[in-house]
Design a protein around this motif. Structure first.
Motif, PDB file in Angstrom:
ATOM      1  N   GLY A  22      19.854  16.038 -20.206  1.00 35.61           N
ATOM      2  CA  GLY A  22      19.142  16.229 -18.946  1.00 35.61           C
ATOM      3  C   GLY A  22      18.965  14.932 -18.191  1.00 35.61           C
ATOM      4  O   GLY A  22      19.136  14.873 -16.972  1.00 35.61           O
ATOM      5  N   TYR A  23      18.649  13.861 -18.893  1.00 35.54           N
ATOM      6  CA  TYR A  23      18.489  12.549 -18.267  1.00 35.54           C
ATOM      7  C   TYR A  23      19.821  12.068 -17.691  1.00 35.54           C
ATOM      8  O   TYR A  23      19.864  11.461 -16.638  1.00 35.54           O
ATOM      9  N   LEU A  24      20.908  12.360 -18.423  1.00 35.86           N
ATOM     10  CA  LEU A  24      22.229  11.921 -17.996  1.00 35.86           C
ATOM     11  C   LEU A  24      22.885  12.883 -16.999  1.00 35.86           C
ATOM     12  O   LEU A  24      23.983  12.611 -16.520  1.00 35.86           O
ATOM     13  N   CYS A  25      22.223  13.995 -16.724  1.00 33.85           N
ATOM     14  CA  CYS A  25      22.752  15.022 -15.814  1.00 33.85           C
ATOM     15  C   CYS A  25      24.135  15.501 -16.249  1.00 33.85           C
ATOM     16  O   CYS A  25      25.081  15.550 -15.465  1.00 33.85           O
ATOM     17  N   CYS A  26      24.237  15.821 -17.532  1.00 34.78           N
ATOM     18  CA  CYS A  26      25.492  16.347 -18.048  1.00 34.78           C
ATOM     19  C   CYS A  26      25.203  17.374 -19.131  1.00 34.78           C
ATOM     20  O   CYS A  26      24.062  17.589 -19.508  1.00 34.78           O
ATOM     21  N   ASP A  27      26.238  17.986 -19.614  1.00 34.06           N
ATOM     22  CA  ASP A  27      26.141  18.999 -20.647  1.00 34.06           C
ATOM     23  C   ASP A  27      26.128  18.324 -22.019  1.00 34.06           C
ATOM     24  O   ASP A  27      26.868  17.353 -22.230  1.00 34.06           O
ATOM     25  N   PRO A  28      25.313  18.784 -22.962  1.00 33.16           N
ATOM     26  CA  PRO A  28      25.304  18.187 -24.305  1.00 33.16           C
ATOM     27  C   PRO A  28      26.694  18.193 -24.955  1.00 33.16           C
ATOM     28  O   PRO A  28      27.048  17.261 -25.676  1.00 33.16           O
TER      29      PRO A  28
END
Length: 74
Positions: A22-28
Motif C-alpha cells: 500500500g505504501y509503495l502503491c503496488c500489488d504484493p
C-alpha cells in the motif's frame, strides 16, 4: 498499512509484501516477483525463504526515509 507511520507502529520485525504494498502503491505479488527475480531493483533489503518473501522492517524504514542501510556504504 498505507503510511510509513503505520508501518513504523507495527509490532512486526519482519514485514510481508502485503504490509508495504500500500505504501509503495503496488500489488504484493509484484514485490514477490521482484524479490525473486531482481531483488536489487527493489532497493530495500529482503529475505526469500522458499516461496516466502519477508522484508526487515528497520531496513525498509531506512530505505523509505532515504537513509543508508546499516552495514552498507554511507
Amino acid at each position: 498499512m498505507r503510511t510509513l507511520e503505520e508501518i513504523e507502529r507495527s509490532p512486526k520485525t519482519m514485514l510481508a509484501p502485503g504490509d508495504v504494498a500500500g505504501y509503495l502503491c503496488c500489488d504484493p505479488y509484484s514485490i514477490n516477483i521482484a524479490a525473486k527475480t531482481a531483488p536489487e531493483a527493489l532497493g530495500f533489503p529482503i529475505s526469500v525463504m522458499g516461496t516466502r518473501v519477508r522484508i526487515p522492517k528497520d531496513g525498509f524504514l531506512r530505505w523509505a526515509r532515504g537513509l543508508p542501510q546499516e552495514g552498507g556504504p554511507a
